[in-house]
Design an enzyme around this catalytic site. Sequence first.
Site, PDB file in Angstrom:
ATOM      1  N   ASP A   1       0.531  -1.087   0.396  1.00  0.00           N
ATOM      2  CA  ASP A   1      -0.137   0.016  -0.251  1.00  0.00           C
ATOM      3  C   ASP A   1       0.958   1.429   0.009  1.00  0.00           C
ATOM      4  OD1 ASP A   1      -1.942   1.813   0.238  1.00  0.00           O
ATOM      5  OD2 ASP A   1      -3.150   1.159   2.337  1.00  0.00           O
TER       6      ASP A   1
HETATM    7  C1  NOJ Z   1      -3.544   4.486   0.381  1.00  0.00           C
HETATM    8  C2  NOJ Z   1      -4.938   4.198   0.601  1.00  0.00           C
HETATM    9  O1  NOJ Z   1      -4.389   3.096   1.955  1.00  0.00           O
HETATM   10  C3  NOJ Z   1      -5.439   2.606  -0.404  1.00  0.00           C
HETATM   11  O2  NOJ Z   1      -6.471   2.143   0.044  1.00  0.00           O
HETATM   12  C4  NOJ Z   1      -5.075   2.806  -1.632  1.00  0.00           C
HETATM   13  O3  NOJ Z   1      -5.678   2.275  -2.498  1.00  0.00           O
HETATM   14  C5  NOJ Z   1      -4.284   3.257  -2.045  1.00  0.00           C
HETATM   15  N1  NOJ Z   1      -2.917   4.444  -1.009  1.00  0.00           N
HETATM   16  C6  NOJ Z   1      -3.821   3.667  -3.595  1.00  0.00           C
HETATM   17  O4  NOJ Z   1      -4.235   4.598  -3.831  1.00  0.00           O
END
Ligand code: NOJ
Length: 736
Positions: free
Chosen positions: A285
């Site tokens: 993530d």
């Molecule tokens: C951070 C977030 O925690 C996640 O849910 C998301 O898919 C990613 N960024 C990409 O935007």
Amino acid sequence: MKHIKTLLFAAAAIAAVCCACNSAPEGSDPRVEKLLRKMTLEEKVGQTVLFTSDWSVTGPSMRQGYIDDIRAGRCGNIFNAYTAGYTRKLQEIAVNETRLGIPLLFGYDVIHGFRTIFPINLGMACTWDPEAIERSAQTAAREAAAAGLHWTYSPMCDITVEPRWGRISEGSGEDPYLGSAIAAAMTRGYQGTDLAADNTLLACVKHYAAYGAPQAGRDYNTVDMSERWLREFYLPPYKAAVDAGALSVMASFNELDGIPATANAHLMQDILRDEWGFRGFVVTDYTGINEMVCHGYAADEKDAGRLAMNAGIDMDMQSASFFNYMVDLVRSGAVKESTLDEAVRRILNVKAALGLFDDPYKYCSPERETSETLTEANKAEARAVAAQSMVLLKNDGVLPLRKGARTAVIGALAASKDDLLGSWRGAGEVQSVPASIADAIREVTPAVYAEGCKETGEDRSGFGAALAAARGAEQIVLVIGEDCQWTGEAASRTSINIPGVQSELLEKLAATGKPLAVVLLNGRPLDLTAESAAAGALLEAWYPGTMGGYAVADVLFGDVNPSGKLCVTFPRNLGQVPIYHYAKNTGRPYVHPEAKYESRYLDSPNEPLYAFGHGLSYTTFSYSDISLSGSSFSAGGTVEASVTVTNTGDKEGTETVQMYIRDLVGSVTRPVKQLKGFKRVTLAPGESAEVSFCIDPETISFWRADMTWGPEAGDFKLFIGGSSDVVKEASFSYED
Ligand code: NOJ
């Protein structure tokens, strides 16, 4: 009388797995193996790199020069870029200007719709309708896939009992059984039966694992829980999505038992790959790899890259750790080339399964982008499911409102189109929202609007005009709640009260004595103790999406009979948190109001304000006693439990019949109630239906003392009703 049989989710999940297997690559695609033989080390690393485009920012960093990285074969995947035109432009660079011409994979946060926005996920879960949720995911996939996207960062499978945590709005609430049904439904909806079709998306199961349990509800905070609690209450929805065929998983930001999920081999290898048989790839993530330096788990970003890859991460979103250091790490032997090869193989096989080696541009379609997007059918679907997601928390007879009666519509949120979309609204735009709640009400009845107050701040200067509007009206609709940006990522709160002076305005409006319905727009369980006492009716509308204004009016004026049921417990106060329906009994359960040494509060009841599963209708339902096909069963056998549900009111309505169990004595203690089945049934006035649940050994299985999953012999209580706190009871036993 209708006869409705509910298949338990276990059986449904098995069917889903079999069907989804058709879309998964069996072994490695020969084209992938051929490519792997040709690829340089740098080209291999490029396939493990995912950078954001500069179209939107969903995290703390941005990558300058990503187009040059693509051209150099050093970035094989892009997120936050969409539209058929732009994705084609980037794809042409990858296909025509790199040595091997490997197509890019395009990802995006299509969380509750792409252009047509559905209610936030917490609201969708309150439909308790996996089929409707599956259809909404299909619709989102059709719209997104036409805009060049291949991959959605959804379903979000994080169970949570933390209303302070802003991301509670993105998930399916507190329950692993309901959460699993929804996770599987969303995965099926996105991926369909053919991942290579031009209208399906690759699903990404996130945030693995236990991201929904941050200490004190603060986003990204430490998570620590027993392996048993993790497996029983937190892991099931991720597994359900994997079983349904999801071919990518996103590691969560949090640490678990002292090890960041991004370098957690127990999660990624032992459980995900070895136990569950996951065959897709794992992505971090955002800057999860680099964040391991702050966690105090990696010495520097290079070491973090080593730890991540060796623990099972295949793709680095945005850290640039793989981009900067992986070649060196492999050359120095800190990461084996075979480990990198395996990561690349997993990623390329998913690209092959998506059909990108057959036609890299199949998802970029300006024609479909126009014809499939924001269609009347998509909007009608969003409107219907939005109405279905709303939960009537309280109604003393104010609702449904009278059409034709002069109505005062009050509250800044009543006039807001933007807030209807909620957070993570994909590519949804406020210009696509046809009506605010106030606009929609005006189409039904003569209405005056007064802002009264904003959703935040102390400004009471609008109170006078709001009260005047209320006094001149026959009925009042007050819309209050949270600004939609107060939920979602990095939006934790230490209070779960209605912000600002909105509740004060509510008290003043209630004092007019006019019929007063309160509509809530919010993304978390709130403390509604005062509001519930003051309002005649409380309708929890969440953030209901593009068509949310109309959907609210549909429910308020009775064109749709509400049927939503809470997928999370609403506490009476923050002090009760965490509060959820599968709590244990304790050694000193609170049963004697006068007793001191029992598990209770001095200043609050133990019971929540609104229990899990609660939700009223404009009609009423009665439940017969439970009838059982037998009083016991054994391995290989089943017991069928049935109730007759009757619509005792004068309107057609839909009831969600819920089944809970309690295992009275176990090798480890068991919850007092645990959801194990549910079924929606629509009944005309006076109509009855028999609703049956099949109880088998899987229904009563759990992580036993020896950490094996299975049932134990003994006595059980069974509960069936329309809410976790309003149930009929029966007993059965299980023999080995
Ligand atoms: C951070 C977030 O925690 C996640 O849910 C998301 O898919 C990613 N960024 C990409 O935007």
